[in-house]
Write a protein that holds these residues in place. Structure first.
Motif: not given
Length: 318
Positions: A27-32, A146-150, A153-157, A311-316
């Motif tokens: 799951a971890l490697a697949g998402g990244v 896995a939790v840390a990476v998720s 990635m969610y914060a910087l998606r 596309t504008h994403t805002g923040g980051g």
């Protein structure tokens, strides 16, 4: 027959632990791996699997099994920082920087491990791992990664997506592209470190690249590709372990579990090579029925999370 093959091997405690580990890693490697494929960073992932090798060896020499993950983490972070610094210089191409890091770090690891008497056995273990010997501590470490990476990635998606599909727009909007690259490279390094003890430094590259590449053959929508990559990574781990157990125990054919997992993932990729063209033809027929222009890959791409250029994403990170 199928239920016996997929369920019976996991009645044993060591097989249960191995299954949990490969499911987490899949799951971890697949998402990244989706970002690895879209950004064409497969060579970076390959270089990192070699770059952590001296850290694995040093950690093992210092404190045996508990030292493998910390040692790999130190060298992974060092390799990522050096690569990002090298790649930021116009005179040094990314390929050249990766080649320098790969050869120097891996050469150092081989020199270190060659000083041990059990050179061949140790080298095989470090390169290909021992997924059947994972314990609860390692599973906990993988879960934390896995939790840390998720979370990262969610914060910087949005920023990572913008950087992936339109670097120039990201720079024009004031994003620090180098920092975004460093963040993604560190994420990839963490996945490699999490996988190194279970499947080794060589086979972890397959977990990062093959499920995402397979999913990319089957869909153009980012959410679909990500979901398929995660699912295929987990399913490949399950089937690989089950097939290895079945062949070794019931048929007397010894199969390395980690390598069998990789072969299962490659089998999915080969299957997708045949199915992918059929899916693309179906999408083209749907576009013709809806009278969409050819450059529109999928009407659901924006809603699925794929960014169009500009596309504008805002923040980051700015």
């Amino acid at each position: 027959m199928l239920s016996r093959l997929l369920v019976d091997p996991f009645a044993l405690p060591f097989m249960q632990r191995a299954l949990v580990e490969v499911l987490l890693l899949g799951a971890l490697a697949g998402g990244v791996g989706v970002f690895v494929v879209l950004r064409r960073l497969a060579f970076l992932a390959d270089a990192l699997t070699h770059a952590v090798f001296p850290g694995v060896v040093i950690g093992y020499l210092v404190s045996r099994e508990p030292g493998i993950v910390p040692g790999a983490l130190v060298f992974a972070v060092l390799a990522v920082v050096l690569f990002t610094a090298f790649a930021a210089r116009a005179r040094v191409s990314q390929d050249a920087a990766l080649a320098i890091l790969l050869t120097s770090f891996f050469g150092l690891g081989v020199v270190l491990v060659s000083r041990r008497r059990s050179y061949t056995a140790d080298l095989t273990t470090f390169l290909f791992g021992r997924v059947l010997t994972v314990d609860s501590t390692q599973i906990a470490q993988t879960a934390v990664v896995a939790v840390a990476v998720s979370l990262v990635m969610y914060a910087l998606r949005k920023e990572l997506l913008l950087r992936t599909f339109d670097q120039h727009t990201a720079q024009a909007m004031g994003y620090r592209v180098v920092l975004l690259d460093l963040a993604l490279n560190l994420i990839i390094a963490l996945v490699v470190v999490a996988a190194v003890k279970a499947v080794g430094t060589i086979l972890s590259i397959a977990l990062l690249v093959v499920p995402a590449a397979t999913a990319r053959l089957l869909s153009d929508r980012l959410l679909v590709v990500t979901g398929l990559a995660v699912l295929l990574g987990m399913l490949g781990g399950w089937l690989g372990l089950a097939a290895s157990y079945e062949a070794s125990i019931n048929h007397g054919v010894r199969l390395a579990s980690g390598a069998t997992v990789v072969l299962a993932l490659v089998a999915f990729y080969l299957l997708a090579l045949g199915v992918g063209p059929l899916a693309r033809r179906r999408r083209r027929r749907r576009r013709r029925r809806m009278k969409l222009p050819p450059e529109v890959a999928d009407v659901g791409e924006l809603s699925a999370g794929r960014l169009a250029p500009g596309t504008h994403t805002g923040g980051g990170v700015r």
